[in-house]
Design an enzyme around this catalytic site. Structure first.
Site, PDB file in Angstrom:
ATOM      1  N   ARG A 106      -6.893   9.847 138.665  1.00 37.32           N
ATOM      2  CA  ARG A 106      -5.507  10.218 138.935  1.00 37.32           C
ATOM      3  C   ARG A 106      -5.061   9.556 140.230  1.00 37.32           C
ATOM      4  NH1 ARG A 106      -5.572  16.658 137.080  1.00 37.32           N
ATOM      5  NH2 ARG A 106      -6.334  16.216 134.956  1.00 37.32           N
ATOM      6  N   CYS A 151      -7.225  14.985 126.679  1.00 38.69           N
ATOM      7  CA  CYS A 151      -6.607  15.528 125.472  1.00 38.69           C
ATOM      8  C   CYS A 151      -6.212  14.479 124.432  1.00 38.69           C
ATOM      9  CB  CYS A 151      -5.435  16.441 125.829  1.00 38.69           C
ATOM     10  SG  CYS A 151      -4.448  15.938 127.235  1.00 38.69           S
ATOM     11  N   HIS A 200      -6.031  23.691 125.814  1.00 41.76           N
ATOM     12  CA  HIS A 200      -6.758  22.922 126.829  1.00 41.76           C
ATOM     13  C   HIS A 200      -7.461  23.931 127.737  1.00 41.76           C
ATOM     14  CE1 HIS A 200      -3.807  19.432 126.232  1.00 41.76           C
ATOM     15  NE2 HIS A 200      -3.154  20.470 125.729  1.00 41.76           N
ATOM     16  N   HIS A 253     -11.251  21.170 124.720  1.00 43.60           N
ATOM     17  CA  HIS A 253     -10.064  21.377 123.890  1.00 43.60           C
ATOM     18  C   HIS A 253     -10.448  22.111 122.616  1.00 43.60           C
ATOM     19  CE1 HIS A 253      -8.784  18.095 126.564  1.00 43.60           C
ATOM     20  NE2 HIS A 253      -7.613  18.701 126.486  1.00 43.60           N
ATOM     21  N   GLN A 258     -14.545  16.591 135.292  1.00 44.75           N
ATOM     22  CA  GLN A 258     -14.029  17.908 134.947  1.00 44.75           C
ATOM     23  C   GLN A 258     -14.740  18.411 133.702  1.00 44.75           C
ATOM     24  OE1 GLN A 258      -9.681  18.982 135.424  1.00 44.75           O
ATOM     25  NE2 GLN A 258      -9.749  18.811 133.215  1.00 44.75           N
ATOM     26  N   ASP A 283     -13.945  19.422 130.994  1.00 45.17           N
ATOM     27  CA  ASP A 283     -12.765  19.458 130.147  1.00 45.17           C
ATOM     28  C   ASP A 283     -13.127  19.918 128.742  1.00 45.17           C
ATOM     29  OD1 ASP A 283     -10.088  19.183 129.848  1.00 45.17           O
ATOM     30  OD2 ASP A 283     -10.050  17.002 129.788  1.00 45.17           O
ATOM     31  N   LYS A 302       0.540  27.492 131.164  1.00 44.63           N
ATOM     32  CA  LYS A 302      -0.882  27.521 131.499  1.00 44.63           C
ATOM     33  C   LYS A 302      -1.236  28.735 132.335  1.00 44.63           C
ATOM     34  CE  LYS A 302      -0.295  24.648 135.664  1.00 44.63           C
ATOM     35  NZ  LYS A 302      -0.827  23.521 136.455  1.00 44.63           N
TER      36      LYS A 302
END
Length: 300
Positions: free
Chosen positions: A102, A73, A265, A124, A120, A122, A204
């Site tokens: 992570r 992000c 997200h 946005h 991922q 991912d 979320k």
């Protein structure tokens, strides 16, 4: 194959794929709030600076710490901010498959389902407040399409609300939670509320799959964020309120003010490695034909 499948869907949902750096300066993570709220789960890297030694190759001004990115992000916020944006550009949707890191506890690591380095799908979405409802609805439709395609069985929806450690105001959080709850109610799908399980920047919706041993795994996620756009001072240009679409002259249509976008997200499969592990188990190694690495074998 998983990435190729998702890439084939992106044009239908308006996503453009980008690739962002793996490492950013500490100052960026401080701006986003991750350094204060997520640092323990990040890998920190020390710059090769001039302090603390006499090495002639050490560089002035490079003492700042760095962090391997645990999520995309902040980088996508920088992309949005890299040029002037108009309300006509929104929604602006980025997708990113670059690796994430992570610092999971060693006892929490488990095969492909929980790793310290993973990929991922991912994404946005930067949008206007009036576009949030439609974008959440489209994302839930995207999730439904993908999970039906893979025949993963029933999944559960779980709404995570404001945690104890959060950024922003309670009012912003209440608005964000209400919007997600409304979207879930209008989807017609059953959902549970998990109090205090939101991300530190926003509430979320998590998609939960259960494996053969009865263990729950969070895969997809949809998060509504009013905080990061403010912290990164993101803005898009809008016409003055008194202007109308009927205005013709260049003077009438001049852009005179700016507003802050809302950030959504989203990840459809979540961790590709985790989803792959669940898919292997679900199919007992018998891949769908279009995913099978050996689609045809000639016997002689």
């Amino acid at each position: 194959k998983l990435q190729a499948f998702l890439r084939a869907q992106y044009p239908n949902y308006g996503f453009q794929e980008v690739l962002t750096p793996t490492i950013y300066k500490k100052s960026l993570w401080e701006t986003s709030g991750h350094w204060d709220n997520y640092k323990d789960d990040m890998f920190a890297v020390t710059g090769r600076g001039a302090q603390g030694g006499n090495d002639p190759e050490r560089e002035i001004g490079e003492d700042e710490e760095y962090g391997l990115k645990p999520m995309n992000c902040p980088g996508h916020c920088l992309l949005f901010k890299s040029q002037r944006r108009s309300y006509k550009d929104l929604p602006l949707r980025y997708a990113d498959f670059s690796p994430l890191h992570r610092n999971e506890l060693s006892g929490a690591l488990s095969g492909l389902t929980r790793l310290r380095r993973f990929h991922q799908d991912d994404g946005h979405i930067f949008c206007r407040p009036s576009q949030v409802k439609n974008e959440i609805s489209r994302t839930l439709d995207f999730v439904r399409l993908v999970y039906q395609t893979f025949n993963m069985g029933d999944y559960r929806l779980r709404l995570g609300t404001r945690p104890e450690q959060y950024i922003g105001t309670v009012d912003d959080w209440d608005k964000a939670e209400a919007r997600l709850q409304t979207a879930l109610q209008e989807s017609g799908q059953h959902f549970d509320i998990n109090q205090g399980d939101g991300a530190f920047y926003g509430p979320k919706i998590d998609i939960i799959l259960t494996d053969a041993d009865g263990k729950d795994h969070q895969t997809a996620t949809i998060q509504l964020d009013f905080q990061l756009p403010k912290r990164f001072e993101l803005a898009y240009d809008v016409p003055a309120p008194e202007q109308t679409t009927a205005s013709k002259s260049a003077q009438d249509t001049a852009i005179v003010q700016s507003e802050t976008p809302v950030l959504i997200h989203r990840a459809i499969l979540g961790s590709l490695e985790r989803f792959l592990a669940l898919l292997i188990e679900s199919e007992a190694g018998k891949w769908p034909f279009w995913m099978n690495p050996h689609q045809l074998i000639i016997l002689t």
